[in-house]
Design an enzyme around this catalytic site. Structure first.
Site, mmCIF file in Angstrom:
data_model
loop_
_atom_site.group_PDB
_atom_site.id
_atom_site.type_symbol
_atom_site.label_atom_id
_atom_site.label_comp_id
_atom_site.label_asym_id
_atom_site.label_seq_id
_atom_site.Cartn_x
_atom_site.Cartn_y
_atom_site.Cartn_z
ATOM 1 N N GLY B 73 0.802 -1.217 0.000
ATOM 2 C CA GLY B 73 0.000 0.000 0.000
ATOM 3 C C GLY B 73 0.837 1.270 0.000
ATOM 4 N N ASN B 153 -9.105 3.539 8.081
ATOM 5 C CA ASN B 153 -8.655 2.320 8.739
ATOM 6 C C ASN B 153 -9.069 2.249 10.203
ATOM 7 O OD1 ASN B 153 -6.723 4.525 8.418
ATOM 8 N ND2 ASN B 153 -5.456 3.380 9.865
ATOM 9 N N SER B 201 -3.517 -3.486 -0.964
ATOM 10 C CA SER B 201 -2.441 -4.181 -0.263
ATOM 11 C C SER B 201 -2.843 -5.629 -0.011
ATOM 12 C CB SER B 201 -2.180 -3.470 1.060
ATOM 13 O OG SER B 201 -1.292 -4.228 1.833
ATOM 14 N N GLY B 202 -1.920 -6.556 -0.271
ATOM 15 C CA GLY B 202 -2.216 -7.977 -0.136
ATOM 16 C C GLY B 202 -2.578 -8.409 1.272
ATOM 17 N N THR B 239 12.531 -7.252 -10.697
ATOM 18 C CA THR B 239 12.008 -8.602 -10.934
ATOM 19 C C THR B 239 10.771 -8.824 -10.077
ATOM 20 O OG1 THR B 239 14.190 -9.405 -11.482
ATOM 21 C CG2 THR B 239 12.581 -11.052 -10.793
ATOM 22 N N CYS B 327 -0.639 6.110 23.862
ATOM 23 C CA CYS B 327 0.372 5.255 24.477
ATOM 24 C C CYS B 327 0.702 4.036 23.643
ATOM 25 C CB CYS B 327 -0.100 4.826 25.851
ATOM 26 S SG CYS B 327 -0.233 6.218 26.950
#
Lengths: 334, 401
Positions: B73, B153, B201-202, B239, B327
């Protein structure tokens, strides 16, 4: 997940002396809900020998805040008021087997609550206490100059980053950074002159563009370095007036001395890197160009140019002259 | 201790065993470089091609070549934003929202500070809804890119990105959306949308970590982030991570098949969790846009207690959740999302997120509903802000902070 010690976990999961103490002889309250942690410490004191017979706490906060409060009560019960006053935040953290650096402010909160409770027991007016505590430095977290001074002294802090970790000051809007630097510079200078701090480690407050007036060529640790203060003429006008005069003769540094100073300054910033899972190492010094190698998360950090800039500032500060910090690979390619 | 209950699926998900099975041959058998001319390369190339169509199907994209594989992501977000800036160098403004993931927000702030871009950060209201008027005002021919997330999120709140994209398009502004929380949770039809670029994102959809994709609508001007070989049609050199890509493809296929379950059974479990907790715990409320959010996300703010303490006690009960409390992150302030919504500090520190997945069961939800009230009560009994006797809050004003 934080790497809390077993002792911290034990005091969090099984807090000692939690709750309200009926008719306490002294009450200390610190923190606020906005800060994310707050502690109310209540003590019962024997009028005969000023011994703390009982202590209870109520805490709003994270695991280490609750554990620090619990530890504090265990530590002070049975002590006389005077004995209790010698308890520092380091003692609390030590009792708990250590706290993560970002959580040290929890132990500071404990020590502050203890001071407040004892002041309250002794009938010292809180207003007076407030005045003594000096000006408010960090408005976001309500951190006073007095609290900063105590934290810096007790923990021998020499960087703004550690001051933030221990007290939270500057951890939000960061507009008080300049004030923190001033307090840190003052307190470190005092500590140096009292023989409590190596002058090479001391933080030197300096306004923009106003380089250290004192030469740093031979900073023999034994020599008291009082000049940390004289440089603190509020810089705004002075700095603009004569920037050239402010630049010390950098040529006086031998290469060995220069590398030693750089290494020392890098050591000081390494904990900041390591906290984020990275690291930094000196690779080469060529004139005023210092190449460093970043490791771990620092490498991919989109802020790595910020990071280098920060290192550059620290090194320039340590050497008393501007240096350029470049990542090792770049310098090799050049 | 009961078996662990994982309710932190917005952070990451368990890799589906079927995904692992699909990946394994690509480590030891079909290990070739997809660019090679021999049979080993062909097998790897076939894996890539198949995965690309699997992603295309999940996104409802018009063409499979609109999918560019990336490392995840954050790379997709970075590539999209920097590409737009490079493609429109004369435009010096960026539009984003106040509640973006740091992958977008930190980058935009960096660009504003270091590169001199003017940044428009669109605020949200107390339920996390985007200020459409401010958005409209920020759009102009000076804007190089809009990057606004599809779903938040922390709260799961959905932004009307299709509408936002059309508004941007009317002024010829490229529109990017960080959709890592949406892909695999809601049905998508990008072919019919004005969205130019989309990040996924996977590991958010039961695929592996370290793999993701950037959707680039056909015709969008694109400048690569990573130059080098001709992989991904020259849009992302390096690659290919073939096992990761194959895993992501299989994960996309499984997610597509699971969309109905996600939006019926998982949604019902989420509602059961929320209603169960709201009924048993006082002084707590759901944050975000309750009527318009992801089916799997519940974010509840428990007042007068602190999130990390909640998580530590939940963890001891075998329940994994997350918190926007200061925190837990090592920062000193509650999450920027909670602050952007103006959630009072009394609650923001105790905001706790439960994010479910297709693997979540009713028994797990019931267990959380059973243990959490005791945890909240326990922490409140320790809190100086809580008056247990009256079950209400009380005045607690420390003399000096």
């Amino acid at each position: 997940m934080w790497n809390y010690s077993e002792k911290v976990k034990d005091h969090f999961f099984n807090p000692r002396n939690a709750g309200v103490l009926e008719q306490p002889d002294g009450v200390g309250e610190v923190g606020s809900i906005a800060c994310g942690d707050a502690l109310k410490l209540m003590i019962k004191v024997s009028p005969a020998d000023s011994r703390i017979l009982d202590a209870r706490f109520q805490t709003f906060g994270c695991g280490s805040a609750i554990a620090s409060s619990s530890a504090l009560t265990e530590m002070i019960i049975g002590k006389t008021i005077d004995e209790a006053l010698t308890v520092t935040n380091q003692d609390i953290a030590g009792y708990l087997g250590g706290l993560p650096p970002e959580k040290m402010h929890c132990s500071v909160m404990g020590a502050e609550a203890l001071r407040a409770a004892i002041a309250n027991y002794r009938g010292e007016a809180l207003e007076a206490e407030d005045d003594e505590d000096g000006a408010l430095v960090c408005k976001c977290f309500g951190i006073t100059e007095g609290l900063l001074t105590r934290a810096i002294r007790t923990n021998a802090l020499t960087t703004v980053e550690t001051v933030t970790a221990y007290t939270k000051a500057g951890g939000s809007c960061a507009t008080c950074r300049d004030k923190i630097e001033m307090v840190l510079g003052d307190v470190n200078a005092d500590m140096v002159s009292e023989g409590l701090l190596d002058s090479a480690r001391a933080f030197r407050y300096r306004g923009r563009g106003l380089a250290e007036a004192a030469p740093v060529t031979t900073p023999a640790p034994a020599r008291p370095t009082a000049p940390a203060r004289p440089a603190q003429v509020r810089p705004s006008h002075a700095a603009a007036a004569k920037p050239a005069a402010a630049r010390p003769a950098g040529g006086a540094l031998t290469l060995v001395r220069k590398i030693a100073l750089i290494q020392e300054a890098l050591e000081a910033v390494r904990p900041t890197f390591q906290r984020d899972g990275g690291d930094v190492e000196l690779v080469d010094v060529d004139g005023d160009t210092v190449s460093v190698q970043l490791f771990g998360t620092c490498v991919d950090c989109s802020m790595s140019s910020f990071t280098l800039h920060m290192v550059q500032e620290k090194l320039s500060e340590a050497l008393g002259r501007p240096v350029r910090v470049v990542p090792a690979d770049d310098s090799l390619a050049a | 201790m009961e078996p662990a209950i994982y309710l932190d699926n917005n952070a990451t998900t368990r890799v589906d065993p079927e995904v692992v099975a699909a990946m394994l041959p690509f480590f030891t058998e079909h290990f070739g470089n997809a660019s090679s001319m021999h049979g080993f390369g062909t097998a790897a190339g076939a894996g890539l091609a198949r995965a690309r169509t699997q992603i295309q199907a999940l996104l409802g994209a018009a063409h499979d070549h609109e999918v560019v594989f990336t490392s995840g992501g954050s790379e997709s977000d970075t590539a999209a934003i920097l590409s737009a800036l490079a493609a429109y160098p004369e435009r010096r403004e960026i539009v984003t929202s106040a509640v973006e993931h740091p992958a977008v927000l930190s980058l935009c702030q960096y660009l504003a500070k270091q590169e001199g871009y003017r940044l428009h950060v669109i605020p949200v209201d107390e339920r996390g809804r985007l200020d459409l008027e401010a958005y409209r005002e920020a759009l102009s021919e000076r804007v190089a890119v809009v990057s606004i997330m599809w779903a938040n999120n922390e709260t799961g709140t959905l932004f009307p990105v299709e509408q936002l994209a059309e508004m941007a398009h009317a002024l010829d502004i490229p529109f990017h959306t960080d959709a890592v929380q949406v892909v695999g949770k809601l049905p998508l039809k990008l072919a019919d949308s004005a969205i130019d670029m989309l990040s996924l994102s996977g590991h958010k959809l039961h695929g592996p970590k370290g793999i993701g994709a950037l959707y680039i609508k056909r015709g969008t001007r694109f400048r690569p982030l990573i130059r080098g070989g001709h992989q991904e049609r020259g849009r992302r050199a390096g690659t290919e991570n073939v096992p990761g890509i194959v895993g992501l493809g299989r994960a996309a296929e499984l997610a597509l098949a699971g969309l109905t379950d996600e939006n019926t059974r998982v949604r019902a479990l989420r509602d059961r969790l929320e209603q169960g907790l709201l009924a048993r715990i006082d002084h707590c409320f759901v944050t975000g846009d309750v009527d318009n959010r992801l089916p799997n996300t519940a974010n509840l703010a428990f007042e007068f207690i602190e999130g990390e303490a909640i998580l530590l006690l939940l963890n001891r009960e075998g329940v994994a959740a997350s918190s926007g409390s200061a925190c837990t992150s090592g920062s000193l302030e509650p999450s920027h999302v909670m602050r952007a919504m103006g959630i009072p500090y009394t609650a923001a520190h105790g905001a706790t997120r439960f994010s479910l997945s297709r693997e979540t069961t009713e028994a797990e939800i019931d267990r959380v509903v059973a243990v959490l009230p005791g945890i909240v009560e326990r922490l409140r009994s320790l809190s100086p802000y809580w008056n247990a006797a009256e079950g209400t809050t009380k005045t607690f004003e420390p003399a000096y902070a």
